[in-house]
Design a protein around this motif. Structure first.
Motif, PDB file in Angstrom:
ATOM      1  N   TYR A   1      10.023  -0.920  -8.076  1.00 33.30           N
ATOM      2  CA  TYR A   1      10.263   0.482  -7.758  1.00 33.30           C
ATOM      3  C   TYR A   1      11.603   0.574  -7.044  1.00 33.30           C
ATOM      4  O   TYR A   1      11.817  -0.046  -5.998  1.00 33.30           O
ATOM      5  CB  TYR A   1       9.165   1.057  -6.855  1.00 33.30           C
ATOM      6  CG  TYR A   1       9.534   2.431  -6.365  1.00 33.30           C
ATOM      7  CD1 TYR A   1      10.066   2.626  -5.096  1.00 33.30           C
ATOM      8  CD2 TYR A   1       9.421   3.544  -7.208  1.00 33.30           C
ATOM      9  CE1 TYR A   1      10.450   3.885  -4.661  1.00 33.30           C
ATOM     10  CE2 TYR A   1       9.800   4.804  -6.780  1.00 33.30           C
ATOM     11  CZ  TYR A   1      10.322   4.958  -5.509  1.00 33.30           C
ATOM     12  OH  TYR A   1      10.706   6.205  -5.080  1.00 33.30           O
TER      13      TYR A   1
ATOM     14  N   SER B   1      10.378   8.215 -10.337  1.00 32.04           N
ATOM     15  CA  SER B   1       8.940   8.317 -10.569  1.00 32.04           C
ATOM     16  C   SER B   1       8.187   7.276  -9.748  1.00 32.04           C
ATOM     17  O   SER B   1       8.552   6.097  -9.730  1.00 32.04           O
ATOM     18  CB  SER B   1       8.627   8.125 -12.045  1.00 32.04           C
ATOM     19  OG  SER B   1       7.230   8.049 -12.255  1.00 32.04           O
ATOM     20  N   THR B   2       7.122   7.721  -9.119  1.00 31.54           N
ATOM     21  CA  THR B   2       6.378   6.806  -8.248  1.00 31.54           C
ATOM     22  C   THR B   2       5.470   5.872  -9.031  1.00 31.54           C
ATOM     23  O   THR B   2       4.974   4.900  -8.483  1.00 31.54           O
ATOM     24  CB  THR B   2       5.543   7.600  -7.234  1.00 31.54           C
ATOM     25  OG1 THR B   2       4.675   8.493  -7.943  1.00 31.54           O
ATOM     26  CG2 THR B   2       6.444   8.394  -6.299  1.00 31.54           C
TER      27      THR B   2
ATOM     28  N   SER C   1      14.655   3.035   4.072  1.00 28.63           N
ATOM     29  CA  SER C   1      14.189   3.146   2.693  1.00 28.63           C
ATOM     30  C   SER C   1      14.213   1.772   2.034  1.00 28.63           C
ATOM     31  O   SER C   1      15.067   0.940   2.337  1.00 28.63           O
ATOM     32  CB  SER C   1      15.073   4.116   1.918  1.00 28.63           C
ATOM     33  OG  SER C   1      14.963   5.404   2.452  1.00 28.63           O
TER      34      SER C   1
ATOM     35  N   GLU D   1       1.896   1.978  -8.265  1.00 29.36           N
ATOM     36  CA  GLU D   1       2.233   3.313  -7.777  1.00 29.36           C
ATOM     37  C   GLU D   1       2.759   3.229  -6.358  1.00 29.36           C
ATOM     38  O   GLU D   1       2.104   2.668  -5.465  1.00 29.36           O
ATOM     39  CB  GLU D   1       1.030   4.239  -7.818  1.00 29.36           C
ATOM     40  CG  GLU D   1       1.367   5.675  -7.422  1.00 29.36           C
ATOM     41  CD  GLU D   1       0.422   6.677  -8.023  1.00 29.36           C
ATOM     42  OE1 GLU D   1      -0.677   6.275  -8.429  1.00 29.36           O
ATOM     43  OE2 GLU D   1       0.789   7.872  -8.080  1.00 29.36           O
ATOM     44  N   PHE D   2       3.933   3.794  -6.157  1.00 24.67           N
ATOM     45  CA  PHE D   2       4.544   3.848  -4.841  1.00 24.67           C
ATOM     46  C   PHE D   2       4.001   5.062  -4.110  1.00 24.67           C
ATOM     47  O   PHE D   2       4.075   6.192  -4.623  1.00 24.67           O
ATOM     48  CB  PHE D   2       6.065   3.943  -4.979  1.00 24.67           C
ATOM     49  CG  PHE D   2       6.789   4.236  -3.693  1.00 24.67           C
ATOM     50  CD1 PHE D   2       7.592   5.353  -3.566  1.00 24.67           C
ATOM     51  CD2 PHE D   2       6.673   3.374  -2.611  1.00 24.67           C
ATOM     52  CE1 PHE D   2       8.283   5.621  -2.392  1.00 24.67           C
ATOM     53  CE2 PHE D   2       7.348   3.635  -1.432  1.00 24.67           C
ATOM     54  CZ  PHE D   2       8.152   4.757  -1.319  1.00 24.67           C
ATOM     55  N   ASN D   3       3.462   4.848  -2.929  1.00 26.47           N
ATOM     56  CA  ASN D   3       2.946   5.935  -2.118  1.00 26.47           C
ATOM     57  C   ASN D   3       3.635   5.868  -0.764  1.00 26.47           C
ATOM     58  O   ASN D   3       3.299   5.045   0.086  1.00 26.47           O
ATOM     59  CB  ASN D   3       1.425   5.818  -1.961  1.00 26.47           C
ATOM     60  CG  ASN D   3       0.824   7.033  -1.292  1.00 26.47           C
ATOM     61  OD1 ASN D   3       1.385   7.566  -0.330  1.00 26.47           O
ATOM     62  ND2 ASN D   3      -0.311   7.489  -1.791  1.00 26.47           N
ATOM     63  N   LYS D   4       4.595   6.757  -0.578  1.00 25.07           N
ATOM     64  CA  LYS D   4       5.413   6.686   0.633  1.00 25.07           C
ATOM     65  C   LYS D   4       4.607   7.035   1.880  1.00 25.07           C
ATOM     66  O   LYS D   4       4.763   6.402   2.926  1.00 25.07           O
ATOM     67  CB  LYS D   4       6.620   7.625   0.508  1.00 25.07           C
ATOM     68  CG  LYS D   4       7.617   7.479   1.634  1.00 25.07           C
ATOM     69  CD  LYS D   4       8.855   8.335   1.387  1.00 25.07           C
ATOM     70  CE  LYS D   4       9.867   8.144   2.504  1.00 25.07           C
ATOM     71  NZ  LYS D   4      11.097   8.959   2.279  1.00 25.07           N
TER      72      LYS D   4
ATOM     73  N   THR E   1       2.552   4.156   2.674  1.00 26.46           N
ATOM     74  CA  THR E   1       3.371   2.922   2.638  1.00 26.46           C
ATOM     75  C   THR E   1       2.676   1.841   1.831  1.00 26.46           C
ATOM     76  O   THR E   1       2.472   0.705   2.296  1.00 26.46           O
ATOM     77  CB  THR E   1       3.712   2.404   4.053  1.00 26.46           C
ATOM     78  OG1 THR E   1       2.515   2.112   4.773  1.00 26.46           O
ATOM     79  CG2 THR E   1       4.531   3.429   4.811  1.00 26.46           C
TER      80      THR E   1
ATOM     81  N   SER F   1      13.584   3.948  -7.335  1.00 28.17           N
ATOM     82  CA  SER F   1      13.645   5.362  -6.977  1.00 28.17           C
ATOM     83  C   SER F   1      13.000   6.135  -8.124  1.00 28.17           C
ATOM     84  O   SER F   1      12.627   5.571  -9.142  1.00 28.17           O
ATOM     85  CB  SER F   1      15.085   5.827  -6.748  1.00 28.17           C
ATOM     86  OG  SER F   1      15.812   5.746  -7.959  1.00 28.17           O
TER      87      SER F   1
ATOM     88  N   PHE G   1       2.005   0.056  -2.263  1.00 24.24           N
ATOM     89  CA  PHE G   1       2.554  -0.204  -3.606  1.00 24.24           C
ATOM     90  C   PHE G   1       1.533  -1.087  -4.314  1.00 24.24           C
ATOM     91  O   PHE G   1       1.751  -2.262  -4.561  1.00 24.24           O
ATOM     92  CB  PHE G   1       3.924  -0.882  -3.496  1.00 24.24           C
ATOM     93  CG  PHE G   1       4.680  -0.973  -4.797  1.00 24.24           C
ATOM     94  CD1 PHE G   1       5.184  -2.186  -5.236  1.00 24.24           C
ATOM     95  CD2 PHE G   1       4.940   0.158  -5.559  1.00 24.24           C
ATOM     96  CE1 PHE G   1       5.904  -2.286  -6.422  1.00 24.24           C
ATOM     97  CE2 PHE G   1       5.662   0.078  -6.749  1.00 24.24           C
ATOM     98  CZ  PHE G   1       6.142  -1.147  -7.177  1.00 24.24           C
TER      99      PHE G   1
END
Lengths: 113, 114
Positions: free
Chosen positions: B50, B54-55, B30, B66-69, B72, B52, B74
């Motif tokens: 970022y 809210s993305t 992570s 925007e974090f998009n796991k 992968t 943790s 940002f």
């Protein structure tokens, strides 16, 4: 304001003449970093101190050394600057905890004649 | 080990137009993610981060990311850019365990055209 200070902002030295760049911080952070940044490139990590523990990147030339006499100050020594060492040198700090956000100084622009 | 790819080295955009600067990362653990901005002859300044939750992360100067796991990514966005946004932008990733230096991308040069 708490900050990272670098002196001088602009440094001119001669080929082969030793030069020292300085960094100080009022953030009381445990970790201090030195980066080299050449034109239009990303910063390249040279080394960092976690408290007094020195961590050298594998590809940092021997010509570059560092000293951290106390928490607040860190120095970058270039023993015999070459023309290829002309760059912006950035100092940064972080707490040493998580997240490892880094706080940067304004940089020192080194010119080698 | 982590790595960061900034897909565009240069992005020219007209003033008041929207912009997106792309960043993809790879990591087996992570991570925390950061965007820094660098104006000419200055150090790096944090735009947003970022950690943790809210993305969608909002930063200074009207930027957001925007974090998009799953992808992968940002990516950094701004709905309307100004001339003063002309600068170099660096995406960086850090592990959320242990203490290792941030890994920086190669940077994206944003040029805003009047």
């Amino acid at each position: 304001d708490a900050m990272v200070i670098q002196n001088p902002r602009y440094q001119v030295t001669q080929f082969g003449k030793p030069v020292t760049l300085s960094c100080s911080q009022t953030l009381n952070h445990n970790v201090m970093y030195w980066y080299q940044q050449k034109s239009s490139q990303a910063p390249k990590l040279l080394f960092h101190y976690y408290d007094k523990d020195f961590n050298n990147e594998a590809d940092t030339p021997d010509n570059f050394q560092s000293r951290r006499p106390n928490t607040s100050f860190c120095f970058l020594d270039i023993r015999s600057p070459g023309l290829g060492d002309a760059a912006m040198y950035l100092c940064a700090t972080s707490t040493g905890g998580r997240p490892n956000e880094q706080f940067f100084g304004p940089g020192t622009r080194l010119t080698v004649l | 080990a982590q790595s960061v790819t900034q897909l565009d080295s240069q992005v020219p955009v007209f003033e008041e137009a929207p912009v997106e600067l792309r960043c993809n990362y790879s990591s087996s653990v992570s991570v925390y993610l950061f965007w820094y901005v660098q104006y000419p002859n200055q150090g790096l300044q944090l735009l947003l981060k970022y950690l943790s939750g809210s993305t969608l992360v909002k930063g200074i100067n009207g930027f957001e990311a925007e974090f998009n796991k799953s992808q992968t990514s940002f990516h950094l966005r701004k709905p309307s850019v100004h001339i003063s946004d002309t600068a170099e932008y660096f995406c960086a990733v850090g592990r959320n365990s242990g203490n290792t230096p941030l890994v920086f991308g190669k940077g994206t040069r944003l040029s805003v055209i009047a």
